[in-house]
Design a protein around this motif. Structure first.
Motif, PDB file in Angstrom:
ATOM      1  N   THR A  71      42.176  35.157  33.915  1.00  0.00           N
ATOM      2  CA  THR A  71      42.175  35.333  35.357  1.00  0.00           C
ATOM      3  C   THR A  71      43.209  34.421  35.998  1.00  0.00           C
ATOM      4  O   THR A  71      43.613  33.417  35.426  1.00  0.00           O
ATOM      5  CB  THR A  71      40.786  35.018  35.954  1.00  0.00           C
ATOM      6  OG1 THR A  71      40.420  33.690  35.590  1.00  0.00           O
ATOM      7  CG2 THR A  71      39.750  35.991  35.452  1.00  0.00           C
ATOM      8  N   SER A  72      43.631  34.827  37.167  1.00  0.00           N
ATOM      9  CA  SER A  72      44.557  34.018  37.951  1.00  0.00           C
ATOM     10  C   SER A  72      44.085  34.066  39.397  1.00  0.00           C
ATOM     11  O   SER A  72      43.025  34.612  39.690  1.00  0.00           O
ATOM     12  CB  SER A  72      45.975  34.564  37.815  1.00  0.00           C
ATOM     13  OG  SER A  72      46.059  35.843  38.401  1.00  0.00           O
ATOM     14  N   ALA A  73      44.881  33.524  40.282  1.00  0.00           N
ATOM     15  CA  ALA A  73      44.506  33.509  41.689  1.00  0.00           C
ATOM     16  C   ALA A  73      44.412  34.921  42.250  1.00  0.00           C
ATOM     17  O   ALA A  73      43.657  35.175  43.182  1.00  0.00           O
ATOM     18  CB  ALA A  73      45.515  32.693  42.490  1.00  0.00           C
ATOM     19  N   LEU A  74      45.142  35.859  41.668  1.00  0.00           N
ATOM     20  CA  LEU A  74      45.151  37.224  42.177  1.00  0.00           C
ATOM     21  C   LEU A  74      44.222  38.155  41.406  1.00  0.00           C
ATOM     22  O   LEU A  74      44.192  39.348  41.674  1.00  0.00           O
ATOM     23  CB  LEU A  74      46.582  37.771  42.141  1.00  0.00           C
ATOM     24  CG  LEU A  74      47.594  36.986  42.963  1.00  0.00           C
ATOM     25  CD1 LEU A  74      48.988  37.562  42.775  1.00  0.00           C
ATOM     26  CD2 LEU A  74      47.212  36.983  44.419  1.00  0.00           C
ATOM     27  N   GLY A  75      43.488  37.658  40.442  1.00  0.00           N
ATOM     28  CA  GLY A  75      42.559  38.494  39.684  1.00  0.00           C
ATOM     29  C   GLY A  75      42.893  38.472  38.204  1.00  0.00           C
ATOM     30  O   GLY A  75      43.379  37.491  37.677  1.00  0.00           O
ATOM     31  N   ASN A  77      44.781  39.537  34.640  1.00  0.00           N
ATOM     32  CA  ASN A  77      46.157  39.748  34.213  1.00  0.00           C
ATOM     33  C   ASN A  77      46.349  41.236  33.949  1.00  0.00           C
ATOM     34  O   ASN A  77      45.740  41.803  33.045  1.00  0.00           O
ATOM     35  CB  ASN A  77      46.440  38.927  32.961  1.00  0.00           C
ATOM     36  CG  ASN A  77      47.862  38.997  32.521  1.00  0.00           C
ATOM     37  OD1 ASN A  77      48.618  39.867  32.945  1.00  0.00           O
ATOM     38  ND2 ASN A  77      48.248  38.085  31.659  1.00  0.00           N
ATOM     39  N   ARG A  78      47.202  41.871  34.730  1.00  0.00           N
ATOM     40  CA  ARG A  78      47.378  43.326  34.667  1.00  0.00           C
ATOM     41  C   ARG A  78      47.854  43.784  33.290  1.00  0.00           C
ATOM     42  O   ARG A  78      47.408  44.818  32.782  1.00  0.00           O
ATOM     43  CB  ARG A  78      48.363  43.765  35.734  1.00  0.00           C
ATOM     44  CG  ARG A  78      48.693  45.243  35.654  1.00  0.00           C
ATOM     45  CD  ARG A  78      49.604  45.658  36.761  1.00  0.00           C
ATOM     46  NE  ARG A  78      48.752  46.079  37.852  1.00  0.00           N
ATOM     47  CZ  ARG A  78      49.180  46.281  39.080  1.00  0.00           C
ATOM     48  NH1 ARG A  78      50.424  46.077  39.386  1.00  0.00           N
ATOM     49  NH2 ARG A  78      48.346  46.691  40.006  1.00  0.00           N
TER      50      ARG A  78
END
Length: 118
Positions: A71-75, A77-78
């Motif tokens: 996960t990252s700040a934006l959700g 990992n695509r």
């Protein structure tokens, strides 16, 4: 006397503003910590907390149950999510084709058995 009160007011106001500027930078600019964590060339200086997600070519139920995306700040990992979905879709297609082949072979055997008895 009035000039003295005005001067003291300006000194107090300047001290409060300086205190807010020094002590409140994390509150005023919350993204500063994130900016500091990334170098100028875009490479994260902080090592990843989670290992990269690696799946086998034919993931089973046990392996898929253990999948955890980074996960990252934006959700999530695509790239990891897309990779897992691609492998699951490929495995699902392979298993469906194998199932259809087995069903076709079974119905062919049944037709042969019925034709031989008549």
């Amino acid at each position: 006397m009035n000039y003295l009160l005005v001067a003291v007011t300006f000194v107090v106001l300047a001290a409060v503003m300086a205190g807010c500027a020094v002590l409140g930078t994390d509150r005023l600019i919350p993204g500063r910590k994130a900016i500091d964590a990334v170098s100028q060339d875009g490479v994260a200086l902080v090592p990843a907390a989670e290992p990269p997600l690696i799946l086998s070519d034919r993931p089973g139920a046990e392996e898929l149950e253990q999948v955890r995306f980074a996960t990252s700040a934006l959700g999530y990992n695509r790239d990891e999510v897309d990779g897992v979905l691609t492998k699951v879709i490929a495995e699902n297609s392979r298993l469906r084709a194998e199932l259809e082949a087995l069903r076709g072979a079974r119905s062919q055997d049944a037709a042969t058995d019925l034709g031989g008895e008549g």
